[in-house]
Design an enzyme around this catalytic site. Structure first.
Site, PDB file in Angstrom:
ATOM      1  N   LYS A  99       0.722  -1.275   0.101  1.00 44.70           N
ATOM      2  CA  LYS A  99       0.005   0.008   0.014  1.00 44.70           C
ATOM      3  C   LYS A  99       0.772   1.307  -0.073  1.00 44.70           C
ATOM      4  O   LYS A  99       0.450   2.209  -0.572  1.00 44.70           O
ATOM      5  CB  LYS A  99      -0.900  -0.022   1.125  1.00 44.70           C
TER       6      LYS A  99
ATOM      7  N   ASP B  27     -10.645   2.844   0.856  1.00 40.68           N
ATOM      8  CA  ASP B  27     -11.016   2.517   2.241  1.00 40.68           C
ATOM      9  C   ASP B  27     -11.712   3.539   2.995  1.00 40.68           C
ATOM     10  O   ASP B  27     -12.771   3.393   3.643  1.00 40.68           O
ATOM     11  CB  ASP B  27      -9.651   2.300   3.075  1.00 40.68           C
TER      12      ASP B  27
END
Ligand code: ATR
Length: 283
Positions: free
Chosen positions: A72, A108
Site C-alpha cells: 500500500k 478505504d
C-alpha cells in the site's frame, strides 16, 4: 467486426490468493454485461518488485489495480499523482493507469463512509466513536469517521506510540489500551481495526455490555464473518456491521473507474461472498 478488447484489472498483494475482490468484481461485471477480467496477482514484498510488476501491467494494458499488503505504501511511492485522501492516509489501495501516469487513491475511506451511512443515515452532526487499533486500516477508518461528522473520536492501541501519533495527526482523544472498556459507556460507534478475532488470532477482549443500547459495533475482520465481538454485541441487541460491508464498499470505486459500470453493494452480493467464505471454510 473485431470484438471490443476485454478490460483488465486486478488485485496485487503477498499473499493474495485469499482475496475476495476477484469475486466481487466478477459479479459486478456479469451484472453490467461488461467484458472484463479482474485477477489476483502475487507480487513479492519490496518496492522494486512492485514497480517492475506495475510497469508490466501497464504494458499489458491493465486499467488499474487494487493494492493490498504489503504494497500500500509502495503504490503511493510509485504513483505519478495521488488523491488528497491517499496522501493523508499515507497509503493507497487503488492505482489507476492513466495516460499521464499512474494515479493513487485510497477507497478505504469512501468504503467506511458508506458503512457509516448504512448504519446511521446520510449525515451526522455529533456523537462519539472509539477506534481500536492504529495500523493501516485504522487510518482510513479514522478519516471516514471524522469526515462523516462524529464530534468526539477516541483511539486505543496496544502500542501506545502509534495511537498517540494518530491522535495528534487526526485530532483524536487517546485512550490507554488497558482502559478501553472505560471509554465504552458514552459511545455511539465502536470499530475494531485490529486483527484480533480473525481466524487463528486471539479474540478481542472487550466488554460489549458497556456499549450503549443504540450504539453500532463494527468489525473490519470478515473471517470469520461474525467475530466473537460481533456475536457478543448482537446477542446483547446492539446493531452490528461486519467486515464484508467495508470490503464491498471499498471495492466499488475501482470497479466504476476501471470497468465503467454500476457497482451496487446489496444483499445478493453479500450472500455470494458469505457462500464463498463458507466454501473455503469447508475445504
Ligand atoms: P492493518 O494494516 O490491517 O491495520 P497492521 O498495520 O499490522 O494491519 O495493524 C494491526 C493492528 O492490530 C495494530 O493496531 C496492532 O497493534 P500494535 O500497533 O500494538 O501492533 C493490532 N494488534 C495485533 N495483534 C494484537 C494483539 N495481540 N493485541 C492487541 N492489538 C493487536
Amino acid at each position: 467486426m473485431t470484438p471490443a478488447r476485454p478490460k483488465l484489472a486486478g488485485v496485487v498483494g503477498w499473499p493474495v490468493a485469499h482475496s475476495l475482490s476477484p469475486l466481487i468484481h466478477t459479479i459486478w461485471a456479469a451484472r453490467a454485461g461488461i467484458g472484463g477480467y479482474y485477477v489476483p496477482i502475487a507480487i513479492p514484498p519490496g518496492f522494486d518488485e512492485f514497480a517492475r510488476a506495475m510497469d508490466s501491467l501497464i504494458k499489458l494494458g491493465f486499467q488499474g489495480v487494487n493494492i493490498t499488503l504489503p504494497h500500500k505504501e509502495h503504490a503511493l511511492r510509485y504513483a505519478a499523482g495521488a488523491s488528497d485522501a491517499a496522501r493523508k492516509a499515507q497509503a493507497a489501495n487503488m492505482l489507476t493507469f492513466r495516460s499521464e501516469g499512474p494515479f493513487a487513491e485510497n477507497s478505504d475511506i469512501e468504503g467506511f463512509s458508506n458503512v457509516l451511512k448504512e448504519c446511521f443515515g446520510p449525515t451526522r452532526q455529533n456523537g462519539s466513536a472509539l477506534i481500536l487499533g492504529a495500523g493501516g486500516a485504522a487510518r482510513g477508518v479514522a478519516m471516514a469517521i471524522k469526515e462523516y461528522g462524529f464530534s468526539e473520536i477516541y483511539i486505543a492501541n496496544r502500542t501506545r506510540e502509534k495511537a498517540q501519533a494518530m491522535a495528534s495527526e487526526f485530532e483524536l482523544t487517546l485512550v490507554k489500551w488497558e482502559e478501553r472498556n472505560d471509554a465504552l459507556a458514552h459511545i455511539d460507534l465502536l470499530v475494531n481495526t485490529t486483527n484480533l478475532g480473525m481466524l487463528g488470532k486471539p479474540p478481542l477482549d472487550i466488554k460489549t455490555e458497556h456499549v450503549p443500547r443504540q450504539a453500532v459495533v463494527a468489525d473490519i475482520v470478515y473471517a470469520p464473518l461474525e467475530t466473537k465481538l460481533l456475536e457478543a454485541a448482537r446477542k446483547r441487541g446492539r446493531q452490528t456491521a461486519n467486515g464484508l460491508l467495508m470490503l464491498m464498499h471499498q471495492a466499488a470505486p475501482g470497479f466504476r473507474t476501471w470497468f465503467g459500470g454500476a457497482a451496487l453493494v446489496d444483499a445478493e452480493l453479500h450472500k455470494a461472498l458469505v457462500k464463498e467464505l463458507a466454501r473455503r471454510g469447508a475445504e
